[in-house]
Structures are given as C-alpha cells and as structure tokens.
Design an enzyme around this catalytic site. Structure first.
Site: not given
Length: 340
Positions: A128, A307, A311
């Site tokens: 990701s 938060e 990422h």
C-alpha cells in the site's frame, strides 16, 4: 492508434474539436466526465503530448494527473502569454485514460495520444505504500514516480494494499507482470511491511522472505529485465531521541534484503535508510505533513479524523518517489538517462 483533441475555440481540421459541453459517452469514446477528460483506449503504453496556454495571470501553475491519480506533471509554471508543452508516457490497465488537470489560470489547448513504440517499462511490485491509491487523501510513491521521467519510460504499478512478498505471488500478481515484462524493462520490488504480519502473509526474514524475493529476481532475469530491490519505506515511529525506531525500521527484513542483493548481485535502493533520514531531518511534527493526518470532519470517510504513520498523502508520495529517484542515480541505473 492516434488521437488529437483540440480544446481551443478555433477549429483545427486535423484534430477532434471538443468543448466543455462535450460529455463523455461510450459510443464516441471520449469527453468530459465529472470535470475530467476521458478517452477510451486499449490497454498498453501511450505517449501523451499536452499543450497549455496562460492568458490570464502573470504566472499560472498546472498539475496534471492521469487515472488513477498518477502524478505526471507537478506544478508547472507558465508565464502570461506563454505556451507550455510537455510529453510523457503513461501505462493503461483499465482501458481508459482520464486526465485530471489542476490549474489556476492556464487553459488546455490540445491533447495528443498515440501508442508508444517500445517504451522502457518500470514494473512495481509492492504494498500500500507503493500502490496507486484511488481515493483521497491516500497516495503511494509509485503513483508519483512517473512525473520524474521523460517520454519513453512508463510506470506499470502492480503494487497492491496489504500484500507481502509471499501473498503477491500466491495471488498471481507476479504472473500478471511476467506476462508482459520484456528485455530492457525493470522490476522494482518493495516488500516487508506485511511480511511481518502474524497471518498467512508472514515470511521469516532470514529464510522465506529471501526465498520469495529470489523468485522475483530470477523471473525478471529470465526475461532479460532488470530486478531492483527496494528496502521497505520507513514508518513514522519516533523514539525519545528523535530517531526512527522499532517497527518503523522493519526489524530484520531490510538487513535480509541487503544481504540478498549482495548475494545475487542485484541493484538495491535503500529506501528505508533514505526515508528514515528524511523523517528525522523534518522532525516529529513536520514529518506528519508527509502522512495521512486529518482533523475530524475533514474527510467524510474519517468523521473522527485520522492519524496514519504508515500511509502517505500525495505530497508525501512525491517526496518518497524523489528518494527513489535519488536511489536510481546512486546505484547508476541506466534509467537515470531518462530522468527529467
């Protein structure tokens, strides 16, 4: 295959003349949809030429993204009266090119699209932190990498959220890459975030992790392409001394990848080292600007705020992609000849 679209009021005979009222429909295969210009094309690689003009401001800026939110041109500066031309090569996997052009004064004059002839393709295998994130405010560094390259280099991003070096192979994602990767292409391989997870994705750093990574290396080399190992980008986990610590450094996985690179004589970009140095240089508070941090209500999907120290937002993805480019220069990949 060649498309030439004219957006100016003056009709051009050798162009398809379109206006703001040209709404996309499948029969035509082009037009505006949700303020974005969409063109249907077969999957493959395409050279794109964009022409913009500034008639309104002393200096106008323009940022150009291509579906799915791949950053191709960042903050181009166009003086009043000037015409701005830029070309790039884009990879298409969803049978469409969608242009998202953000500008504060420049106008699009034309867009030309033609099938690229034997481009160098950089294939990305990862998780990701690398993948094309379609939804704001998330972004992976892979979707910002294209803006650093001239026409002739295309980014084919196969990274996918939640994948480890093992699960990426088991799901057939490496096989998808191997169907089209060719001699002279590159395979960038970044795994480690999810190899740590205590589930079916798990690999042990010194054994199965290395075994899995070697599969990518061997299969790329069989096809005459260049494998490049990329250590997992650091998580934003600070210790009391202002240094990245613990799971932010991914335990034994980066060391195992470095060892494998030496054993197999493979190019290695040490993104863990560069990214942790970047976070530490920015400091505890400033480094948050790279990541997905939002106040309550700022994004509908996060009513209580978010938060996220793993990422990136698009600014962070761009800054990390810039580090990957520095790594390309450092290890002296031939790709450096194609950097803007």
């Amino acid at each position: 295959m060649v498309f030439k679209f004219n957006f100016e009021p003056v009709v051009k005979d050798d162009f398809i003349n379109v206006s703001g009222s040209t709404i996309y429909c499948k029969d035509k295969g082009y037009g505006f949809e949700s303020f974005k210009f969409k063109v249907d094309v077969p999957n493959g690689n395409y050279d794109v030429k964009l022409v913009l003009r500034n008639l309104k401001k002393d200096v106008a800026s323009a940022t150009i993204m291509v579906f799915p939110r791949r950053l191709m041109i960042k903050d181009a500066q166009i003086k009043r009266g000037d015409i701005y031309e830029e070309e790039f090569t884009v990879n298409v996997k969803n049978e469409k090119i969608i242009f998202e052009i953000e500008t504060d004064g420049a106008e699009v004059c034309s867009i030309e699209i033609k099938e690229a002839q034997n481009p160098i393709v950089i294939y990305l295998a990862g998780d990701s932190t690398v993948c094309d994130q379609e939804n704001l405010p998330f972004a992976g560094w892979g979707q910002a990498l294209g803006c650093f390259f001239k026409k002739g280099v295309s980014i084919s991003n196969h990274a996918y959220s939640g994948r480890s070096s093992k699960s990426f192979i088991e799901e057939g994602r490496l096989d998808q890459i191997l169907q089209t990767i060719k001699e002279g292409d590159y395979l960038f391989i970044q795994f480690g975030h999810n190899d740590q997870k205590d589930d079916k994705r798990y690999t042990e750093a010194n054994t199965t992790y290395k075994i899995m990574l070697k599969v990518y290396i061997d299969e790329a080399r069989k096809r005459g392409s260049v494998p490049v190992l990329v250590t997992p980008v650091a998580r934003r986990h600070f210790g009391e001394n202002g240094k990245i610590i613990g799971s932010g450094l991914h335990f034994d996985y980066p060391r195992a990848m470095r060892e494998l690179a030496e054993e197999e004589n493979v190019f290695l970009i040490d993104l863990l080292e560069m990214s942790s140095q970047l976070y530490e240089k920015l400091g505890v508070e400033e480094s948050k600007k790279l990541f997905v941090y939002a106040k309550p209500g700022e994004y509908p999907q996060f009513p209580e705020g978010i938060e996220d120290n793993t990422h990136f937002n698009m600014y962070g993805a761009y800054e990390i992609a810039k580090l990957v480019v520095e790594g390309i220069k450092k290890v002296d990949l031939k790709l450096r000849e194609y950097l803007r």
